[in-house]
Design a protein around this motif. Structure first.
Motif, short mmCIF file in Angstrom:
data_model
loop_
_atom_site.label_atom_id
_atom_site.label_comp_id
_atom_site.label_asym_id
_atom_site.label_seq_id
_atom_site.Cartn_x
_atom_site.Cartn_y
_atom_site.Cartn_z
N LEU A 252 2.27 9.97 3.01
CA LEU A 252 0.88 9.59 3.41
C LEU A 252 1.04 8.99 4.99
CD1 LEU A 252 0.37 7.60 0.18
CD2 LEU A 252 -0.38 9.95 0.70
N ALA A 253 2.28 8.43 5.35
CA ALA A 253 2.04 7.97 6.59
C ALA A 253 2.32 8.98 7.81
CB ALA A 253 3.47 7.07 6.81
N SER B 134 0.84 -1.19 0.00
CA SER B 134 -0.05 -0.01 -0.16
C SER B 134 0.95 1.14 0.06
CB SER B 134 -0.93 -0.09 1.15
OG SER B 134 -0.09 0.13 2.50
N ARG B 135 0.54 2.34 -0.73
CA ARG B 135 1.29 3.63 -0.68
C ARG B 135 1.33 4.07 0.53
NH1 ARG B 135 -0.20 7.20 -5.78
NH2 ARG B 135 1.65 8.38 -4.93
N GLN B 136 0.63 4.14 1.39
CA GLN B 136 0.86 4.44 3.09
C GLN B 136 2.10 3.54 3.62
OE1 GLN B 136 -2.85 4.36 5.36
NE2 GLN B 136 -1.70 4.86 7.15
N GLU C 8 5.15 5.23 1.34
CA GLU C 8 5.37 6.91 1.19
C GLU C 8 5.25 7.59 2.72
OE1 GLU C 8 3.61 8.77 -2.27
OE2 GLU C 8 2.58 7.22 -2.71
N ASP D 209 0.63 11.98 7.11
CA ASP D 209 -0.70 12.49 7.10
C ASP D 209 -1.63 11.80 7.92
OD1 ASP D 209 0.34 14.55 5.21
OD2 ASP D 209 -0.62 13.49 3.68
N SER D 210 -1.30 10.42 7.77
CA SER D 210 -2.42 9.46 8.57
C SER D 210 -2.13 9.75 9.95
CB SER D 210 -2.22 8.02 8.19
OG SER D 210 -0.86 7.39 8.56
#
Length: 501
Positions: free
Chosen positions: A488-489, A480-482, A485, A491-492
Motif C-alpha cells: 500500500l505504501a 493505518s494499513r498504509q 503494509e 502504491d501511494s
C-alpha cells in the motif's frame, strides 16, 4: 570505603537512604555565576543608593560598601579565572562554593541593615533554590542549613532597621520570629519545588536519551548493509588483480607442478571471495530477512517467542474483516522492539494467559495485547507512558529465572516436576535477584515512543474479564494499513509519482 558500602543498598535504614536521592553534579557554569552575582551587586548598590540619597536613611554606609566590594572582588577574581586558557567547567563543588559565598555576603548585608526586619531578607531564598535545581542533594542540604543558621543569627544579631531621621522602627520579637519562620518555610518549599521539577526534567532527559540509544542501535544495524556494500565495492578491484595474476602463474607452470596447484588454490579461494562480495554488495532490502516484509501472525509469533516457557499460554489470533489471508507488513525495528516490550510486561503480570489479537479491516490494523493479571493500578493508569512510572518491583520472568537457577543448584533427587501438580509455594528469591533488576518504568515509555514513531496510536485500559475477578491489562496499538503494509505504501508513492507532471 564506607561511602561505597552505603551506596550498595537502595533501601538503607534510617538516614542512609538520602544518599540515593537523584545526583545532579553538573552545577552551573562559572560565567553564569558571574552574571548572577553582577546582577545581585547592581541591585544591592541601587538599593543602598536609593535608601541613602532618596530617603535619607542613616545607613552604615562604609560597612555596607565594604561588603559589596567583597562581592565585586570575588567576581573579578572569578572573571580572571574564566579568562585562563583552561577555564573551569561546570562543577557542583565550584557552584556550591560560590552560592555559599553569596549567602554569607547577603547575611552580612542584612545584618547591617535591620536583619529580619529588612524586607529584602526574602532574597536568601534565591541561592538555595538555585542549589536545589542544579546541585546534588548533599550540597543543596548544606546550603539550606547555612540559610537556616543565617536566619537564626539575624534574629539574635542585627543592627536596627534604618529609618527616617528622628524616628525609629522596632518590631516586636514575636513578629520577627514570624518573619524568620516564614523565611525558613519559603526556603524549604521553594527548594523542594525546584528539586522536584529539576529531578523530573532530568529523568525525562535520561529516558529520551535511552530511547535515542535504542533507535541509534537499530539504525547502526541497518547501516551495516551499506557499509558491507561499500567494502565489497572497494575490494573488488584488488581481488580481480589477484585472479589475473593467479591465472598467469597457473599457465606458467606445468599442470603437475606444486606452484600450479598453489595457483589453482588461489583462484578457487578468490572465486569464493568474489561470491561473498557479491552477496555483500546486494542491498539489504533485496534479500535480507531482517528488512523483508513479514506475515502479521508470524510477527506476533516472533515477539511472543522469547517470553514463552514460564507456565503461560500465549493465544495469538488474527482476524481479517473480509476473510482474506492475514496481510504482510513491513518489518520495522520500532514495531518489533515496542511490541516485544509490551508482551514482556504482559507476561510479567499474567497469571496463566497472554492474548495477542490482531484485527484487520479496510483501513486499519489494530494489535491488542492483554493478560489475565491484576491489571493497571488506578493511581498508575493516568500517568502510564511517562518515564519512571512503574508498579513492578520484580517481574514474573525474573522470579522464574531465579527459581530456575535455584532449582539447578539443588541435588537431582530433590527436584520435583511441576507439570501436572499444584505448584508449591515458591521460596523467597530476593537474595537471588539483584535490586537493579526491578522495573524502572522506562520500558512502557520507550515502547510507546517507538510505536508512535512508527505511526501507531497507543491506548491502555482494563481487560474484559468477569466482574469481581482480576480483569487484566489491555494495551492496543492502531495503525493505518498504509503505514505498515509495503504494497500500500508503494502504491501511494506510485500514485504521487504518476500525478506529478
Amino acid at each position: 570505603m564506607e561511602t561505597i558500602e552505603a551506596d550498595k543498598g537502595p533501601q538503607g535504614p534510617g538516614l542512609k537512604g538520602w544518599r540515593n536521592l537523584p545526583r545532579r553534579s553538573r552545577g552551573l557554569s562559572l560565567r553564569t555565576l558571574i552574571i548572577l552575582r553582577w546582577l545581585a551587586i547592581t541591585g544591592q548598590s541601587a538599593t543602598i543608593a536609593v535608601a541613602t540619597l532618596g530617603f535619607h536613611f542613616d545607613l552604615p554606609l562604609l560597612a555596607c560598601l565594604t561588603v559589596i566590594a567583597a562581592s565585586v572582588a570575588m567576581n573579578l577574581q572569578a572573571t580572571r579565572r574564566l579568562k585562563r586558557p583552561d577555564p573551569p567547567v561546570a562543577d557542583g563543588g565550584l557552584t556550591a562554593a560560590h552560592l555559599g559565598f553569596d549567602i554569607l555576603q547577603l547575611t552580612l548585608l542584612l545584618g547591617l541593615t535591620g536583619g529580619l526586619q529588612n524586607p529584602f531578607c526574602l532574597l536568601l531564598v534565591a541561592p538555595v533554590t538555585v542549589a536545589a535545581a542544579s546541585l546534588p542533594a548533599r550540597q543543596a542540604i548544606v546550603l539550606g542549613l547555612m540559610v537556616l543558621l543565617a536566619t537564626v543569627g539575624l534574629f539574635f544579631w542585627a543592627l536596627p532597621l534604618p529609618w527616617q531621621a528622628g524616628t525609629e522602627l522596632n518590631l516586636p520579637a514575636l513578629y520577627r520570629f514570624g518573619i524568620g519562620l516564614a523565611l525558613v518555610t519559603g526556603v524549604v518549599f521553594t527548594a523542594a519545588y525546584a528539586w522536584r521539577v529539576a529531578a523530573d526534567a532530568e529523568k525525562l532527559e535520561l529516558a529520551l536519551a535511552t530511547t535515542q540509544d535504542v533507535l541509534q542501535r537499530e539504525q547502526r544495524l541497518a547501516a551495516l548493509g551499506g557499509l558491507a556494500a561499500a567494502a565489497a565495492h572497494e575490494l573488488g578491484t584488488p581481488l580481480a588483480t589477484i585472479q589475473i595474476v593467479a591465472k598467469e602463474l597457473k599457465r606458467a607452470f606445468p599442470a603437475d607442478a606444486a606452484a600450479a596447484e598453489d595457483a589453482a588454490l588461489i583462484l578457487e579461494q578468490a572465486e569464493r571471495c568474489r561470491l561473498i562480495l557479491k552477496r555483500l554488495s546486494q542491498r539489504p532490502e533485496d534479500g535480507d530477512a531482517l528488512y523483508d516484509d513479514v506475515d502479521l501472525k508470524a510477527l506476533l509469533e516472533e515477539v511472543a517467542a522469547p517470553h514463552k516457557g514460564f507456565d503461560l499460554d500465549f493465544r495469538i489470533v488474527v482476524r481479517v474483516a473480509d476473510g482474506s489471508p492475514p496481510p504482510r507488513i513491513k518489518r520495522m525495528p520500532e514495531v518489533i522492539h515496542g511490541l516485544s516490550t509490551l508482551v514482556e510486561n504482559a507476561a510479567d503480570f499474567a497469571t496463566r494467559e497472554v492474548r495477542l489479537t490482531a484485527a484487520v479491516d479496510a483501513g486499519w490494523i489494530e494489535i491488542e495485547i492483554a493478560d489475565d493479571g491484576p491489571g493497571f493500578s488506578p493511581d498508575i493508569l493516568p500517568r502510564l507512558g511517562e518515564p519512571y512510572v512503574t508498579s513492578r518491583p520484580q517481574g514474573k520472568a525474573r522470579r522464574a529465572l531465579a527459581a530456575q537457577i535455584a532449582a539447578a543448584a539443588m541435588p537431582k533427587g530433590a527436584r520435583k516436576p511441576r507439570r501436572g501438580r499444584a505448584a508449591p509455594e515458591p521460596a523467597p528469591t530476593e537474595d537471588l535477584i539483584a535490586p537493579s533488576q526491578g522495573g524502572m518504568g522506562l520500558g512502557f515509555f520507550i515502547a510507546r515512543t517507538l510505536l508512535e514513531r512508527s505511526g501507531g496510536r497507543v491506548s491502555v485500559g482494563t481487560g474484559a474479564g468477569p466482574k469481581g475477578k482480576p480483569r487484566g491489562a489491555r494495551v492496543a496499538i492502531r495503525w493505518s494499513r498504509q503505514a505498515l503494509e509495503p504494497m500500500l505504501a508503494g502504491d501511494s508513492h506510485a500514485e504521487v509519482s504518476q500525478g506529478t507532471p
